[in-house]
Structures are given as C-alpha cells and as structure tokens.
Design a protein around this motif. Structure first.
Motif, PDB file in Angstrom:
ATOM      1  N   VAL A  82       0.876  -1.168   0.000  1.00 46.58           N
ATOM      2  CA  VAL A  82       0.000   0.000   0.000  1.00 46.58           C
ATOM      3  C   VAL A  82       0.916   1.221   0.000  1.00 46.58           C
ATOM      4  N   ALA A  83       1.080   1.828  -1.154  1.00 45.68           N
ATOM      5  CA  ALA A  83       1.954   2.990  -1.307  1.00 45.68           C
ATOM      6  C   ALA A  83       1.098   4.253  -1.299  1.00 45.68           C
ATOM      7  N   VAL A  84       1.624   5.305  -0.717  1.00 45.67           N
ATOM      8  CA  VAL A  84       0.916   6.574  -0.632  1.00 45.67           C
ATOM      9  C   VAL A  84       1.728   7.632  -1.370  1.00 45.67           C
ATOM     10  N   VAL A  85       1.099   8.274  -2.351  1.00 45.77           N
ATOM     11  CA  VAL A  85       1.731   9.338  -3.130  1.00 45.77           C
ATOM     12  C   VAL A  85       1.178  10.677  -2.644  1.00 45.77           C
ATOM     13  N   THR A  86       2.054  11.600  -2.349  1.00 46.05           N
ATOM     14  CA  THR A  86       1.633  12.933  -1.908  1.00 46.05           C
ATOM     15  C   THR A  86       2.310  13.998  -2.765  1.00 46.05           C
ATOM     16  N   ALA A  87       1.671  15.173  -2.820  1.00 41.97           N
ATOM     17  CA  ALA A  87       2.223  16.311  -3.552  1.00 41.97           C
ATOM     18  C   ALA A  87       1.529  17.571  -3.057  1.00 41.97           C
ATOM     19  N   TRP A  88       2.183  18.710  -3.261  1.00 40.91           N
ATOM     20  CA  TRP A  88       1.593  20.004  -2.918  1.00 40.91           C
ATOM     21  C   TRP A  88       0.570  20.383  -3.991  1.00 40.91           C
ATOM     22  N   PRO A  89      -0.594  20.918  -3.644  1.00 37.50           N
ATOM     23  CA  PRO A  89      -1.036  21.326  -2.306  1.00 37.50           C
ATOM     24  C   PRO A  89      -2.082  20.351  -1.769  1.00 37.50           C
ATOM     25  N   GLY A  90      -1.727  19.506  -0.858  1.00 36.02           N
ATOM     26  CA  GLY A  90      -2.681  18.612  -0.208  1.00 36.02           C
ATOM     27  C   GLY A  90      -3.091  17.409  -1.016  1.00 36.02           C
ATOM     28  N   PHE A  91      -2.335  17.047  -2.063  1.00 35.81           N
ATOM     29  CA  PHE A  91      -2.689  15.867  -2.853  1.00 35.81           C
ATOM     30  C   PHE A  91      -2.218  14.613  -2.125  1.00 35.81           C
ATOM     31  N   ARG A  92      -3.065  13.592  -2.090  1.00 42.47           N
ATOM     32  CA  ARG A  92      -2.731  12.328  -1.448  1.00 42.47           C
ATOM     33  C   ARG A  92      -3.526  11.224  -2.129  1.00 42.47           C
ATOM     34  N   GLN A  93      -2.831  10.162  -2.543  1.00 37.01           N
ATOM     35  CA  GLN A  93      -3.505   9.030  -3.177  1.00 37.01           C
ATOM     36  C   GLN A  93      -2.860   7.733  -2.716  1.00 37.01           C
ATOM     37  N   SER A  94      -3.683   6.796  -2.270  1.00 38.16           N
ATOM     38  CA  SER A  94      -3.198   5.482  -1.835  1.00 38.16           C
ATOM     39  C   SER A  94      -3.296   4.497  -2.992  1.00 38.16           C
ATOM     40  N   LEU A  95      -2.282   3.664  -3.117  1.00 34.93           N
ATOM     41  CA  LEU A  95      -2.230   2.655  -4.172  1.00 34.93           C
ATOM     42  C   LEU A  95      -2.080   1.288  -3.522  1.00 34.93           C
ATOM     43  N   SER A  96      -3.080   0.427  -3.662  1.00 35.79           N
ATOM     44  CA  SER A  96      -3.015  -0.934  -3.138  1.00 35.79           C
ATOM     45  C   SER A  96      -2.675  -1.864  -4.289  1.00 35.79           C
ATOM     46  N   MET A  97      -1.535  -2.546  -4.161  1.00 39.57           N
ATOM     47  CA  MET A  97      -1.074  -3.382  -5.262  1.00 39.57           C
ATOM     48  C   MET A  97      -0.728  -4.770  -4.767  1.00 39.57           C
ATOM     49  N   ALA A  98      -1.225  -5.767  -5.477  1.00 36.06           N
ATOM     50  CA  ALA A  98      -0.909  -7.157  -5.170  1.00 36.06           C
ATOM     51  C   ALA A  98       0.463  -7.492  -5.721  1.00 36.06           C
ATOM     52  N   PRO A  99       1.083  -8.549  -5.211  1.00 39.96           N
ATOM     53  CA  PRO A  99       2.398  -8.936  -5.741  1.00 39.96           C
ATOM     54  C   PRO A  99       2.325  -9.263  -7.224  1.00 39.96           C
ATOM     55  N   THR A 100       3.373  -8.896  -7.926  1.00 41.44           N
ATOM     56  CA  THR A 100       3.490  -9.260  -9.333  1.00 41.44           C
ATOM     57  C   THR A 100       3.842 -10.740  -9.439  1.00 41.44           C
TER      58      THR A 100
END
Length: 315
Positions: A82-100
């Motif tokens: 579960v990776a979380v990408v953030t950026a200005w201003p207040g951007f946040r997105q979670s990425l749930s990824m199964a194993p390759t």
C-alpha cells in the motif's frame, strides 16, 4: 481609497504566473509488466491553465523505493504493497497493489539444483584468479560484472563447446543445474526496463537478491555482501562474494576492485580472508555493524527457498 495601479498590475502578474506555473492538478500513473517485479510510479502534474508542470513536494511512502519526483519512483512488488503518493497542495492518493507474479520469483527447485548452481558459481569466480575468461567482456570487468558473468555461466550447459568458449580448464566441480532450474533467470537480470543481460550492482542487490541481515555467521559460499559509499561523491554499490573457505576453515571472499586511479587502470581480482577484510585499510569496506556503508549479507533470489542454517553457517 483607490487601488494603486502598479499594485493592481503586480497582483495580476502574480495571478497569471501562479495559474501558469503552479502545479495544482495531479494524476498518478503506475507502470507495471507481468514479467518484471519492478513497479514504476510517476505523477503527472498540471497548472490551472492545463500546462504540464513538474510537481512540487512529490513523495512516495509505504514501500522501499528509489528514484526521484522527476523520473518517478521504482519499487519491487514482491509482496502486497500500500503505497501513498503525496504532492503540494494537499494531494494524497493510496495505491493498493498485489504482488506481481514475476518471472523472477525464487526458484523452488530441488536442493541438488541449488547446490549445483552454488558450486559452479563459486568455481567460476575462483577460476578468474588464474586469468580472466575470454567470455568475460573487458568492458564488464568490475565487481558487478564478475557476479553477472559467474551467475550466467553457472546456469549454462557445461558442454565441451562451453568449456572452450569460457576457457574452463579445471575438472567439473559438480553436477550441472537441471535445465528446468530457474529458466526465467536465463533470460537476464530484472531491471526497471525488464529482463536484461546487464544490471548494475544496485539492481542486482535490490532485484536479484534477498537480504539476510548483517550477521555474517549465516554466510554460505555463493552469498554476497554489498557496500554503498555515500557522501558528496556517492559511488556505485560495491559487491563481494563468499567462496570456498581457506584450508583452515576461515571464510574467504573474492571480488574485483573495478577500475582504479585517475588513469582508470583496469583493476584486479582479490581473494581475502573475512578476518582481514574486517581490518580493511578503507573503513568503508569493513563489514561491521557500525559501518553505515555496509549494507549487509545477501543471497541470490533463485536460492531464496533455502532457509539460513545458523547451526551450520558455512556448510
């Protein structure tokens, strides 16, 4: 009170500049290939006017990653992430990824095949002390190139034609690994661009090996140790391989120094006792717990089905 014309004009310029330059709209792009365990995550950012702009404060957390906000982030998806990408201003997105379901998963073959690979890998490393094989390209004669060469040739079919090509004059050190053993690894090494015959030391460590910690009592012939020298002039990973113990049972390692000196001399192969390495003249190359440049002990991923045996560390 009437507004000062110059202030109004300045405010207008700032507003236009902000709308043009400030990255305020973000989208996350995930690039994946079923044959590659590496995921590539990048952020596409645009200004209010729709112009593509480099994102500000772009970061990825939740997974051991490398890369940059500009080039994107890379990480290995060999377990649920579960990776979380953030950026200005207040951007946040979670990425749930199964194993390759990667082609480079550990080879769950017979113990005999794993031991055959180890035996040939070590024998090929030690053969180079007598003189570099003509099959080992001069341009790849450095620490990582030595590992790639021995790895690739250990999986080969060791026929008469192979012995002539590699100039392997010694007797067979053991049986060959079965052709069914680790077939996908015969395609090359995993890299962010997919399987390649060339992979730099950092990719070998991150993608072709599994970490075993920093306890060298667990090392077996064929296992590796890695160093990363940082500072203002960061250098590539440096790797050494455990080979057969000395006559008195002392652990031995073999490595290539890589090009040396300002004239970039070709460097040389060295075989060294672990006890002597612990007192290396350059403290960056001492495999000690207190040395931040020492990254630890690693095992080839195709051998990762083996459980480290602390009761018999160098069998």
């Amino acid at each position: 009170m009437k507004p000062v014309p110059s202030l109004v004009a300045a405010s207008a310029v700032v507003a236009v500049a902000f709308a043009t330059l400030a990255p305020v709209r973000h989208g996350v792009v995930v690039e994946a290939d079923p044959a590659n365990p590496v995921r590539h995550v990048r952020v596409e950012s645009r200004s209010l006017l729709g112009l593509r702009r480099p994102g500000w404060g772009v970061a990825l957390s939740g997974a051991p990653a490398w890369g940059s906000a500009t080039a994107g982030f890379y990480f290995t998806a060999d377990h649920p992430v579960v990776a979380v990408v953030t950026a200005w201003p207040g951007f946040r997105q979670s990425l749930s990824m199964a194993p390759t379901p990667a082609a480079f998963a550990a080879a769950l073959g017979e113990e005999g095949d794993r031991e055959a690979f180890r035996t040939w890998f070590v024998a090929l490393l030690e053969q180079q002390l007598e003189g570099p094989s003509p099959a080992w390209e001069p341009a790849q004669r450095d620490c990582a190139g030595l590992l790639r060469f021995a790895f690739r040739e250990a999986l080969a079919s060791h026929t008469t034609a192979w012995r002539e090509r590699v100039a392997f004059a010694a007797g067979p050190p053991g049986q060959d690994p079965s052709p069914r053993f680790a077939p996908d690894w015969r395609q090359g090494f995993p890299t962010p661009e997919g399987p390649q015959p060339f992979a730099k030391g950092a990719y070998l460590r991150r993608l072709s090996c599994v970490p075993l910690g920093r306890d060298l009592q667990l090392a077996r012939p064929g296992d590796l140790i890695f160093f990363a020298r940082g500072g203002a002039h960061a250098q590539p990973d440096h790797a050494m391989a455990f080979v057969r113990p000395d006559v008195d049972g002392a652990p031995m390692l073999l490595y290539h120094t890589g090009p040396e000196g300002s004239g970039r001399q070709p460097g040389e192969l060295r075989r060294v006792r672990l006890d002597d390495l612990l007192h290396h003249p350059d403290p960056d190359f001492r495999p000690l717990l207190e040395n931040p440049a020492f990254l630890g002990l690693y095992r080839w991923r195709l051998l990762a089905g083996e459980a480290p045996d602390a009761s018999n560390p160098r069998s």
